[in-house]
Motif scaffolding. Structure first.
Motif, mmCIF file in Angstrom:
data_model
loop_
_atom_site.group_PDB
_atom_site.id
_atom_site.type_symbol
_atom_site.label_atom_id
_atom_site.label_comp_id
_atom_site.label_asym_id
_atom_site.label_seq_id
_atom_site.Cartn_x
_atom_site.Cartn_y
_atom_site.Cartn_z
ATOM 1 N N LYS A 92 0.881 -1.266 0.150
ATOM 2 C CA LYS A 92 0.055 0.001 0.055
ATOM 3 C C LYS A 92 0.957 1.236 -0.097
ATOM 4 C CE LYS A 92 -3.948 2.037 2.444
ATOM 5 N NZ LYS A 92 -4.781 1.952 3.631
ATOM 6 N N ILE A 93 0.761 2.050 -1.064
ATOM 7 C CA ILE A 93 1.362 3.248 -1.006
ATOM 8 C C ILE A 93 0.828 4.664 -0.840
ATOM 9 C CG2 ILE A 93 3.300 4.662 -2.519
ATOM 10 C CD1 ILE A 93 2.852 2.041 -4.147
ATOM 11 N N ILE A 94 0.921 5.609 0.060
ATOM 12 C CA ILE A 94 0.057 6.456 0.308
ATOM 13 C C ILE A 94 1.233 7.883 0.229
ATOM 14 C CG2 ILE A 94 -1.227 7.955 1.945
ATOM 15 C CD1 ILE A 94 -1.604 5.147 3.309
ATOM 16 N N ILE A 95 0.646 8.849 -0.601
ATOM 17 C CA ILE A 95 1.748 10.264 -0.723
ATOM 18 C C ILE A 95 0.633 11.052 0.316
ATOM 19 C CG2 ILE A 95 1.893 12.145 -2.064
ATOM 20 C CD1 ILE A 95 2.380 10.478 -4.487
ATOM 21 N N ASN A 96 1.525 11.519 1.684
ATOM 22 C CA ASN A 96 1.014 12.314 2.635
ATOM 23 C C ASN A 96 1.456 13.792 2.601
ATOM 24 O OD1 ASN A 96 -0.813 10.641 3.781
ATOM 25 N ND2 ASN A 96 0.617 9.639 5.096
ATOM 26 N N PRO A 97 1.137 14.931 1.813
ATOM 27 C CA PRO A 97 1.613 15.997 1.839
ATOM 28 C C PRO A 97 1.678 16.568 3.179
ATOM 29 C CG PRO A 97 -0.264 16.098 0.371
ATOM 30 C CD PRO A 97 -0.268 14.802 1.092
ATOM 31 N N LEU A 98 2.629 17.307 3.390
ATOM 32 C CA LEU A 98 3.049 18.209 4.724
ATOM 33 C C LEU A 98 3.176 17.753 5.926
ATOM 34 C CD1 LEU A 98 0.944 21.191 3.288
ATOM 35 C CD2 LEU A 98 3.282 21.301 2.877
ATOM 36 N N VAL A 99 3.059 16.369 5.761
ATOM 37 C CA VAL A 99 3.146 15.684 7.456
ATOM 38 C C VAL A 99 4.059 16.223 8.169
ATOM 39 C CG1 VAL A 99 3.042 13.394 8.638
ATOM 40 C CG2 VAL A 99 1.857 13.736 6.745
ATOM 41 N N ASN A 100 5.391 16.404 7.662
ATOM 42 C CA ASN A 100 6.617 16.715 8.363
ATOM 43 C C ASN A 100 6.329 18.127 9.399
ATOM 44 O OD1 ASN A 100 8.706 14.977 8.781
ATOM 45 N ND2 ASN A 100 9.370 15.145 6.637
ATOM 46 N N TRP A 101 5.460 18.980 8.639
ATOM 47 C CA TRP A 101 5.089 20.217 9.359
ATOM 48 C C TRP A 101 4.670 20.030 10.607
ATOM 49 C CZ3 TRP A 101 4.978 25.175 6.709
ATOM 50 C CH2 TRP A 101 5.705 25.146 5.174
ATOM 51 N N ILE A 102 3.563 18.903 10.711
ATOM 52 C CA ILE A 102 3.284 18.591 12.017
ATOM 53 C C ILE A 102 4.021 18.096 13.118
ATOM 54 C CG2 ILE A 102 1.525 16.880 13.585
ATOM 55 C CD1 ILE A 102 0.090 16.446 10.680
ATOM 56 N N TRP A 103 5.295 17.437 13.099
ATOM 57 C CA TRP A 103 6.416 16.918 13.895
ATOM 58 C C TRP A 103 7.039 18.409 13.963
ATOM 59 C CZ3 TRP A 103 3.307 13.513 14.589
ATOM 60 C CH2 TRP A 103 2.813 12.572 13.394
ATOM 61 N N ILE A 104 7.360 19.061 13.203
ATOM 62 C CA ILE A 104 8.204 20.201 13.181
ATOM 63 C C ILE A 104 7.411 21.273 14.115
ATOM 64 C CG2 ILE A 104 9.137 22.373 12.142
ATOM 65 C CD1 ILE A 104 9.863 20.496 9.711
ATOM 66 N N GLY A 105 6.076 21.506 13.717
ATOM 67 C CA GLY A 105 5.109 22.280 14.761
ATOM 68 C C GLY A 105 5.216 21.900 16.060
ATOM 69 N N VAL A 106 5.267 20.658 16.448
ATOM 70 C CA VAL A 106 5.077 20.261 17.791
ATOM 71 C C VAL A 106 6.649 20.564 18.428
ATOM 72 C CG1 VAL A 106 5.246 17.978 19.155
ATOM 73 C CG2 VAL A 106 3.580 18.408 17.344
ATOM 74 N N LEU A 107 7.736 20.336 17.933
ATOM 75 C CA LEU A 107 8.862 20.710 18.288
ATOM 76 C C LEU A 107 9.110 22.044 18.677
ATOM 77 C CD1 LEU A 107 11.388 18.657 16.382
ATOM 78 C CD2 LEU A 107 10.647 18.353 18.763
ATOM 79 N N VAL A 108 8.358 23.148 17.716
ATOM 80 C CA VAL A 108 8.125 24.447 17.972
ATOM 81 C C VAL A 108 7.285 24.736 19.295
ATOM 82 C CG1 VAL A 108 7.500 26.813 17.175
ATOM 83 C CG2 VAL A 108 8.776 24.963 15.505
ATOM 84 N N ILE A 109 6.152 23.943 19.348
ATOM 85 C CA ILE A 109 5.327 24.368 20.645
ATOM 86 C C ILE A 109 6.131 23.832 22.004
ATOM 87 C CG2 ILE A 109 3.375 23.211 21.901
ATOM 88 C CD1 ILE A 109 2.145 22.762 18.932
#
Lengths: 684, 98
Positions: free
Chosen positions: A627-644
């Motif tokens: 199963k292949i999925i292209i998930n746009p912008l997911v890394n922004w979530i983890w970076i956002g958490v680090l900024v929080i």
């Protein structure tokens, strides 16, 4: 060791009981003897931490030494389990996790009681409340879910840890979440203590501010680690499935977020006292409810690692908390009268008020959705689940409204804001938001995305626009304030911004948190543009998705003491050029009867993730199904958490002392005070 | 190690641990500070500091160009009136006490 653990748990219960009972006696007596009793109660409370710590140490020791005479170790560990996971056994099962709750609670209590000089009487009362909570959990670990139960027969090996938990983040995620859940006990204890004592003023809020922020930080970090674990292990391609146990962690997070905002109204204007007290009461009750949902198995969830009657105890405890809070509220509600009233709907106060209403609305919606299966079973005898469509329908508009308020709130003045000030403050952020919206819309259109035809993508576009508004607002706050300090200290803008932040860490740390939140929102909005494909891939077979081409290269089988596995090796090309090799895998853990776990292969960039899952083999062709999925912008979530996390860390740092600046021009003495920033008239 | 000896050692550890904790809990304290009962006056002094802080914030935000002069004047007057009310009550309570 089980003997030492059992003894320490009983001893801890006796100490917590002493702390509570003698604390009550001391509070009633209010004389020198009462004070001496209160001191012994404080010390007993502190000592209970060491007793629980030794008990937890005894359980970890039993896990590390494979002591399968202890039933808990037999059920949650095995010899082949790697060392760090054996440590995680402490919180992997019902009994251990309640012991862990008790440990963290007594640790928080230890620090609280150690710092009693901050306000001895208030801390003594809060310590008593905390001791009552400790008693409940220590009764559970002693008599209902004792982790030191002994087996009749000695087994040669254990049943093993739940395979889903054998992932590095699972060693950190539960402790983080528990630190958050348990952490809200401290502000709860102070709020209830202040209400019981009719404590004048907001000092309890000052004392608990950092505790609340720390609890919120742990909850945020714990929830995001859980989301990352779900993304990396569960293999369905998402990070949040509105699972009841996920929701259970979101509930106290939402109410704590509301509290962190509304508490500013009480500090600044002496308003919303009743609201704040109930918010913190509700937050604590929600954290207990979260533990109830996770541990009782009353709702079916991928995270419910236990099913037992312990839910009845938690339900009873929740009822007691509610009754106690209600009794003291009714008795002392006149003490919580507001000192000011809302003067205008266009003001900082009203933005906080709407923010709170939205956060509590979200909390209510998630609570209803989570408990709906139980309610439907009670009413119609059918367990009905509300899935992601319900939550998305309700939560997305609420989330967008909250982002709008995050952008608008900081630009409004306390009390009232005129049209002139609104124009002055909103012109640049609103223009920036519109420009970015047009640019993003154009780029998407050029790439063939007709976002106006899809509601999810329209919401995503609104999220991008509002996120830009917030980023522009936060930036303008830093720049405006930085310029004042730049001029004052005759330095450059960056040094001015640094000075500005150091002098109000809470406020500017909060802005950094807002910045992190919008990064998370941008990442979440990316999900509206996901693409996926599932296909059987033999050696040399190709599959095309977006601009990626994947080619099957090799398939392997492996075996070790803990698990056997199947994996595929895939070559990945982007726009015809070789990019990387991916190795998705499926593991079958032996001690758990071959329970499968996906090890996802993920090629991650800031723009998108190429997320590949090994789904198993087709029994007819023996070819793997991928199963292949292209998930746009997911890394922004983890970076956002680090900024929080960074922003919350900033907000926790104390402010720098005021600087003395030599006057460069003649200024009337009456117009400036020794702190340099006090306006005329402040001392009147 | 012989399980009986190990059990004995563990029981001894339990006793020593409990004794240590009980000595810690009941050892007489030299600290005789009973803590201060918070009065309305103390609360008003806290409130006064908060209002002054609000005035400083307001002044800073005005200097950073966030508000018009009219907005600033209105808000400053409101805060000054609040500070004056608090100071008057402090004065009244302190003179009554004297």
């Amino acid at each position: 060791m089980p003997l030492l653990g059992s003894f320490c748990l009983l001893f801890a219960l006796a100490l917590a009981g002493y702390c509570f009972v003698v604390g009550v006696v001391a509070a009633v007596r209010k004389d020198a003897i009462g004070y001496r009793l209160a001191e012994t109660a404080r010390r007993a409370g502190m000592a209970s931490f060491f007793a629980v710590l030794v008990a937890a140490g005894a359980l970890v020791y039993a896990a590390l030494t494979d002591d399968f005479s202890v039933a808990y170790i037999l059920h949650h560990s095995n010899r082949a389990l790697p060392g760090p996971y054996k440590f995680a056994v402490l919180w992997s099962g019902q009994e251990g996790s309640i012991l862990f709750w008790a440990l963290l609670l007594s640790a928080y209590g230890f620090v609280l009681r150690l710092r009693h000089k901050v306000d001895q009487r208030l801390v003594a009362m809060a310590s008593m409340v905390l001791a009552a909570i400790q008693i409940f959990f220590l009764i559970l670990v002693n008599f209902v879910a004792n982790p030191f139960g002994i087996m009749d027969r000695l087994a040669s090996d254990g049943n093993g840890l739940n395979p889903l938990l054998q992932y590095p983040e699972m060693v950190i995620h539960p402790p983080m979440l528990y630190l958050g859940y348990v952490g809200v006990s401290v502000p709860f204890a102070f709020a209830l203590a202040a209400l019981i004592m009719r404590y004048p003023g907001e000092k309890w809020i000052h004392i608990t501010r950092r505790w609340t922020m720390v609890a919120w930080l742990f909850l945020t970090f714990g929830i995001s680690l859980g989301a990352h674990w779900a993304y990396a292990v569960l293999g369905w391609g998402g990070y949040w499935g509105w699972d009841p146990v996920e929701n259970a962690s979101l509930l106290p997070w939402l109410s704590t977020t509301a509290f962190l905002h509304s508490v500013m109204m009480q500090e600044k204007r002496g308003m919303m006292k009743v609201w704040n007290v109930w918010l913190i009461f509700i937050t604590f009750m929600l954290s207990v409810l979260g533990t109830l949902l996770t541990r009782s198995g009353i709702v079916s969830s991928v995270h419910s690692f236990a099913q037992s009657s312990i839910g009845n105890w938690f339900s009873g405890f929740l009822a007691i908390i509610f009754v106690v809070c209600m009794v003291f509220y009714v008795r002392n509600r006149d003490h919580l009268r507001s000192e000011n009233k809302l003067e205008s709907l266009v003001s900082r106060e009203s933005s906080f008020m709407f923010n709170n209403l939205l956060l509590l609305g979200a909390c209510f919606a998630v609570l209803c959705g989570t408990l709906f299966p139980i309610l439907s079973e009670l009413v119609r005898d059918v367990k009905m689940n509300l899935g992601a469509p319900f939550y998305n329908k309700v939560m997305v508009p609420i989330g967008l409204s909250l982002i709008f308020l995050t952008g608008v709130g900081p630009l409004l003045a306390w009390r009232n804001t005129s049209v002139g000030s609104i124009k002055r403050n909103f012109a640049i952020p609103a223009t920036a938001a519109l420009v970015i919206e047009i640019v993003v819309g154009f780029v998407l259109y050029k790439n063939g995305v007709h976002f106006w035809a899809d509601m999810g993508q329209m919401y995503a576009m609104m999220a991008f626009c509002l996120s830009t508004l917030v980023i522009a607002t936060v930036t303008s706050e830093f720049i405006r304030g930085g310029i004042v300090w730049k001029n004052k200290l005759q330095t450059n803008l960056l040094a001015g911004i640094y000075q500005l932040s150091r002098r109000n860490m809470r406020r500017y740390g909060g802005y950094v948190v807002h910045f992190g939140v919008v990064l998370v929102v941008i990442g979440l909005a990316g999900a509206a543009f996901n693409q996926d494909k599932e296909q059987e891939i033999g050696k040399g077979d190709k599959v095309q998705i977006g601009s990626y081409t994947l080619i099957g290269e090799e398939y392997t089988d492996d075996d070790n003491a803990n698990y056997s596995s199947q994996a595929a090796l895939l070559e990945v090309y982007k726009d015809g050029k070789f990019l990387t090799r991916l190795n998705p895998e499926e593991r079958f853990f032996k001690a758990s009867g071959g329970q499968p776990v996906h090890i996802v292969a993920n090629h991650s960039t800031l723009r998108e993730d190429l997320y590949v899952v090994y789904e198993g083999r087709n029994p007819d062709t023996d070819h793997p199904i991928i199963k292949i999925i292209i998930n746009p912008l997911v890394n922004w979530i983890w970076i956002g958490v680090l900024v929080i996390v960074l922003g919350t860390g900033m907000a926790l740092v104390p402010n720098a002392a005021p600087v003395s600046v030599p006057l460069r021009s003649a200024v009337a003495v009456s117009q400036i005070d020794e702190r340099g920033m006090q306006p005329a008239g402040a001392g009147k | 190690m012989n399980p009986a000896i190990f059990d004995y050692i563990i029981k001894m550890v339990c006793c020593v641990f409990a004794a240590g904790i009980l000595i810690y809990v009941f050892y007489p304290s030299r600290d005789t500070d009973t803590g201060v009962v918070k009065t309305r006056t103390a609360y008003l002094y806290e409130r006064k500091e908060v209002v002054y802080e609000n005035l400083r914030d307001l002044s800073f935000e005005f200097k950073s160009g966030k508000f018009t002069q009219a907005d600033y004047d209105g808000m400053r007057l409101g805060l000054e009136a609040e500070a004056a009310r608090i100071l008057a009550e402090i004065e009244m309570l302190e003179s009554a006490k004297a």
